[in-house]
Scaffold this motif. Sequence first.
Motif, PDB file in Angstrom:
ATOM      1  N   VAL A   1      -2.407  -5.138   7.135  1.00 58.69           N
ATOM      2  CA  VAL A   1      -3.359  -5.173   6.142  1.00 58.69           C
ATOM      3  C   VAL A   1      -3.071  -4.027   5.165  1.00 58.69           C
ATOM      4  O   VAL A   1      -3.079  -2.679   5.640  1.00 58.69           O
ATOM      5  CB  VAL A   1      -4.889  -4.925   6.826  1.00 58.69           C
ATOM      6  N   TYR A   2      -2.920  -4.202   3.992  1.00 55.43           N
ATOM      7  CA  TYR A   2      -2.638  -3.190   2.983  1.00 55.43           C
ATOM      8  C   TYR A   2      -3.967  -2.522   2.737  1.00 55.43           C
ATOM      9  O   TYR A   2      -4.788  -3.172   2.341  1.00 55.43           O
ATOM     10  CB  TYR A   2      -1.963  -3.674   1.641  1.00 55.43           C
ATOM     11  N   ILE A   3      -3.925  -1.137   3.039  1.00 60.62           N
ATOM     12  CA  ILE A   3      -5.291  -0.473   2.620  1.00 60.62           C
ATOM     13  C   ILE A   3      -5.100   0.396   1.441  1.00 60.62           C
ATOM     14  O   ILE A   3      -5.977   1.152   1.005  1.00 60.62           O
ATOM     15  CB  ILE A   3      -5.631   0.373   3.812  1.00 60.62           C
ATOM     16  N   GLY A   4      -3.746   0.636   0.697  1.00 62.08           N
ATOM     17  CA  GLY A   4      -3.342   1.272  -0.453  1.00 62.08           C
ATOM     18  C   GLY A   4      -4.102   2.565  -0.360  1.00 62.08           C
ATOM     19  O   GLY A   4      -4.433   3.313  -1.172  1.00 62.08           O
ATOM     20  N   ASP A   8      -1.640   4.199  -6.757  1.00 59.07           N
ATOM     21  CA  ASP A   8      -1.580   2.974  -7.281  1.00 59.07           C
ATOM     22  C   ASP A   8      -0.050   2.620  -7.480  1.00 59.07           C
ATOM     23  O   ASP A   8       0.697   3.683  -7.922  1.00 59.07           O
ATOM     24  CB  ASP A   8      -2.468   2.939  -8.486  1.00 59.07           C
ATOM     25  N   GLN A   9       0.307   1.571  -7.333  1.00 57.56           N
ATOM     26  CA  GLN A   9       1.679   1.120  -7.389  1.00 57.56           C
ATOM     27  C   GLN A   9       2.571   1.816  -6.436  1.00 57.56           C
ATOM     28  O   GLN A   9       3.845   1.801  -6.807  1.00 57.56           O
ATOM     29  CB  GLN A   9       2.179   1.056  -8.940  1.00 57.56           C
ATOM     30  N   SER A  10       2.070   2.258  -5.352  1.00 59.14           N
ATOM     31  CA  SER A  10       3.285   2.935  -4.408  1.00 59.14           C
ATOM     32  C   SER A  10       3.721   2.306  -3.712  1.00 59.14           C
ATOM     33  O   SER A  10       3.480   0.904  -3.475  1.00 59.14           O
ATOM     34  CB  SER A  10       2.119   3.860  -3.569  1.00 59.14           C
ATOM     35  N   ASN A  11       5.011   2.444  -3.103  1.00 57.70           N
ATOM     36  CA  ASN A  11       5.931   1.842  -2.378  1.00 57.70           C
ATOM     37  C   ASN A  11       5.269   1.381  -0.945  1.00 57.70           C
ATOM     38  O   ASN A  11       4.402   1.850  -0.280  1.00 57.70           O
ATOM     39  CB  ASN A  11       7.082   2.436  -1.992  1.00 57.70           C
ATOM     40  N   CYS A  12       5.515  -0.015  -0.669  1.00 59.10           N
ATOM     41  CA  CYS A  12       5.144  -0.560   0.839  1.00 59.10           C
ATOM     42  C   CYS A  12       5.463   0.311   1.976  1.00 59.10           C
ATOM     43  O   CYS A  12       5.279   0.245   2.997  1.00 59.10           O
ATOM     44  CB  CYS A  12       5.147  -2.064   0.953  1.00 59.10           C
ATOM     45  N   SER A  13       6.519   0.865   1.754  1.00 60.08           N
ATOM     46  CA  SER A  13       7.491   1.564   2.701  1.00 60.08           C
ATOM     47  C   SER A  13       6.476   2.942   3.228  1.00 60.08           C
ATOM     48  O   SER A  13       6.746   3.577   4.263  1.00 60.08           O
ATOM     49  CB  SER A  13       8.888   2.100   2.475  1.00 60.08           C
ATOM     50  N   ASP A  14       5.662   3.299   2.406  1.00 57.49           N
ATOM     51  CA  ASP A  14       4.707   4.599   2.557  1.00 57.49           C
ATOM     52  C   ASP A  14       3.754   4.171   3.809  1.00 57.49           C
ATOM     53  O   ASP A  14       2.845   3.227   3.404  1.00 57.49           O
ATOM     54  CB  ASP A  14       4.112   4.987   1.398  1.00 57.49           C
ATOM     55  N   ALA A  15       3.970   4.754   4.827  1.00 51.03           N
ATOM     56  CA  ALA A  15       3.113   4.273   6.095  1.00 51.03           C
ATOM     57  C   ALA A  15       1.518   4.430   5.588  1.00 51.03           C
ATOM     58  O   ALA A  15       0.775   3.744   6.167  1.00 51.03           O
ATOM     59  CB  ALA A  15       3.196   5.246   7.063  1.00 51.03           C
ATOM     60  N   VAL A  16       1.052   5.475   4.710  1.00 49.87           N
ATOM     61  CA  VAL A  16      -0.232   5.688   4.381  1.00 49.87           C
ATOM     62  C   VAL A  16      -0.818   4.494   3.914  1.00 49.87           C
ATOM     63  O   VAL A  16      -2.084   4.430   3.812  1.00 49.87           O
ATOM     64  CB  VAL A  16      -0.303   7.098   3.688  1.00 49.87           C
ATOM     65  N   ASN A  17      -0.154   3.571   3.186  1.00 45.90           N
ATOM     66  CA  ASN A  17      -0.835   2.342   2.827  1.00 45.90           C
ATOM     67  C   ASN A  17      -1.160   1.364   3.705  1.00 45.90           C
ATOM     68  O   ASN A  17      -1.636   0.299   3.249  1.00 45.90           O
ATOM     69  CB  ASN A  17       0.422   1.828   1.575  1.00 45.90           C
ATOM     70  N   GLY A  20      -3.510   1.295  10.261  1.00 48.85           N
ATOM     71  CA  GLY A  20      -2.547   1.734  11.523  1.00 48.85           C
ATOM     72  C   GLY A  20      -1.282   2.759  11.106  1.00 48.85           C
ATOM     73  O   GLY A  20      -0.552   3.064  12.096  1.00 48.85           O
ATOM     74  N   ASN A  21      -1.197   3.043   9.748  1.00 52.37           N
ATOM     75  CA  ASN A  21      -0.259   3.799   9.410  1.00 52.37           C
ATOM     76  C   ASN A  21       1.406   3.402   9.744  1.00 52.37           C
ATOM     77  O   ASN A  21       2.081   4.239   9.999  1.00 52.37           O
ATOM     78  CB  ASN A  21      -0.417   5.248   9.911  1.00 52.37           C
ATOM     79  N   THR A  22       1.319   2.024   9.735  1.00 50.89           N
ATOM     80  CA  THR A  22       2.851   1.322  10.025  1.00 50.89           C
ATOM     81  C   THR A  22       2.971   0.573   9.214  1.00 50.89           C
ATOM     82  O   THR A  22       2.114  -0.505   8.772  1.00 50.89           O
ATOM     83  CB  THR A  22       2.672   0.819  11.514  1.00 50.89           C
ATOM     84  N   PRO A  23       4.152   0.444   8.181  1.00 53.92           N
ATOM     85  CA  PRO A  23       4.502  -0.497   7.280  1.00 53.92           C
ATOM     86  C   PRO A  23       4.878  -1.962   7.997  1.00 53.92           C
ATOM     87  O   PRO A  23       5.224  -1.865   9.317  1.00 53.92           O
ATOM     88  CB  PRO A  23       5.755   0.172   6.589  1.00 53.92           C
ATOM     89  N   PRO A  24       4.864  -3.035   7.452  1.00 53.30           N
ATOM     90  CA  PRO A  24       5.073  -4.121   8.204  1.00 53.30           C
ATOM     91  C   PRO A  24       6.399  -4.284   8.523  1.00 53.30           C
ATOM     92  O   PRO A  24       7.374  -3.752   8.164  1.00 53.30           O
ATOM     93  CB  PRO A  24       4.880  -5.152   6.927  1.00 53.30           C
ATOM     94  N   GLN A  25       6.596  -4.914   9.851  1.00 57.04           N
ATOM     95  CA  GLN A  25       7.466  -5.273  10.496  1.00 57.04           C
ATOM     96  C   GLN A  25       7.857  -6.844  10.409  1.00 57.04           C
ATOM     97  O   GLN A  25       7.169  -7.676   9.950  1.00 57.04           O
ATOM     98  CB  GLN A  25       7.550  -4.865  11.982  1.00 57.04           C
ATOM     99  N   SER A  26       9.226  -7.058  10.861  1.00 55.22           N
ATOM    100  CA  SER A  26       9.604  -8.560  10.802  1.00 55.22           C
ATOM    101  C   SER A  26       8.721  -9.523  11.514  1.00 55.22           C
ATOM    102  O   SER A  26       8.101  -9.275  12.276  1.00 55.22           O
ATOM    103  CB  SER A  26      11.072  -8.759  11.474  1.00 55.22           C
ATOM    104  N   LEU A  47      13.461  -6.318   5.348  1.00 55.37           N
ATOM    105  CA  LEU A  47      12.889  -6.727   6.878  1.00 55.37           C
ATOM    106  C   LEU A  47      14.253  -7.365   7.438  1.00 55.37           C
ATOM    107  O   LEU A  47      14.596  -8.526   7.114  1.00 55.37           O
ATOM    108  CB  LEU A  47      11.930  -7.517   7.132  1.00 55.37           C
ATOM    109  N   PRO A  48      15.201  -6.802   8.353  1.00 56.86           N
ATOM    110  CA  PRO A  48      16.334  -7.583   8.500  1.00 56.86           C
ATOM    111  C   PRO A  48      16.317  -8.768   9.391  1.00 56.86           C
ATOM    112  O   PRO A  48      17.301  -9.637   9.713  1.00 56.86           O
ATOM    113  CB  PRO A  48      17.297  -6.211   9.303  1.00 56.86           C
ATOM    114  N   PHE A  49      15.342  -8.834  10.218  1.00 57.87           N
ATOM    115  CA  PHE A  49      15.223  -9.793  11.467  1.00 57.87           C
ATOM    116  C   PHE A  49      14.222 -10.750  10.934  1.00 57.87           C
ATOM    117  O   PHE A  49      13.403 -11.153  11.545  1.00 57.87           O
ATOM    118  CB  PHE A  49      14.821  -9.412  12.827  1.00 57.87           C
ATOM    119  N   GLY A  50      14.482 -11.473   9.924  1.00 63.00           N
ATOM    120  CA  GLY A  50      13.665 -13.057   9.526  1.00 63.00           C
ATOM    121  C   GLY A  50      12.617 -12.663   8.655  1.00 63.00           C
ATOM    122  O   GLY A  50      11.865 -13.705   8.315  1.00 63.00           O
ATOM    123  N   GLY A  51      12.479 -11.647   8.203  1.00 62.32           N
ATOM    124  CA  GLY A  51      11.480 -11.410   7.139  1.00 62.32           C
ATOM    125  C   GLY A  51       9.854 -11.673   7.602  1.00 62.32           C
ATOM    126  O   GLY A  51       9.868 -11.213   8.762  1.00 62.32           O
TER     127      GLY A  51
END
Length: 176
Positions: A1-4, A8-17, A20-26, A47-51
Amino acid sequence: VYIGGGADQSNCSDAVNWYGNTPPQSFENVVFGSTQPTKGCVWNVLLPFGGLGSVRFLPAYQGIFTWNIAFTSVTGSFNIAGGTVTMGGDLNLELGGDWLQTGGKVELTVGTVTFRSNGAQTFSQMPGSFFRNVRMQNAAGTVTTGSDVQINGNFTPATRYRNALAGHTLRLRGEL
């Protein structure tokens, strides 16, 4: 879940967004708009393993989502009920499920959405939304068009492509 949690317009790779402070995984399902519905997001994670499993923009989402990675895939559905979806360059998004837009805007001035599945898929968008390029590469399935569709670039059907327009119009400004 994106909590932002970032700017604003920050990268999804930033865990604070992310919750659980974890960017999405495959193969995970991603949801925008359940918290911080005005925060935009730039998708910059390969995401290298299937998106991703699926992507969902809730009606409350008001941010701008920019797809900004050279190639990625969503094995499930891409559901847009709020917000604005854009692409940040000549990129490719490969979709294994349905593309369902019931709200928000899709403004893909660049890039390609590729429908790739072995089964049936549904493709619908709201008036005023558009794609740049669309490829149909589903091996045996039919793509059902659930609305009028605007493609401002090229439309590339698969060799055995079948489309059930179901009384809708496919508007194409590029090449077939």
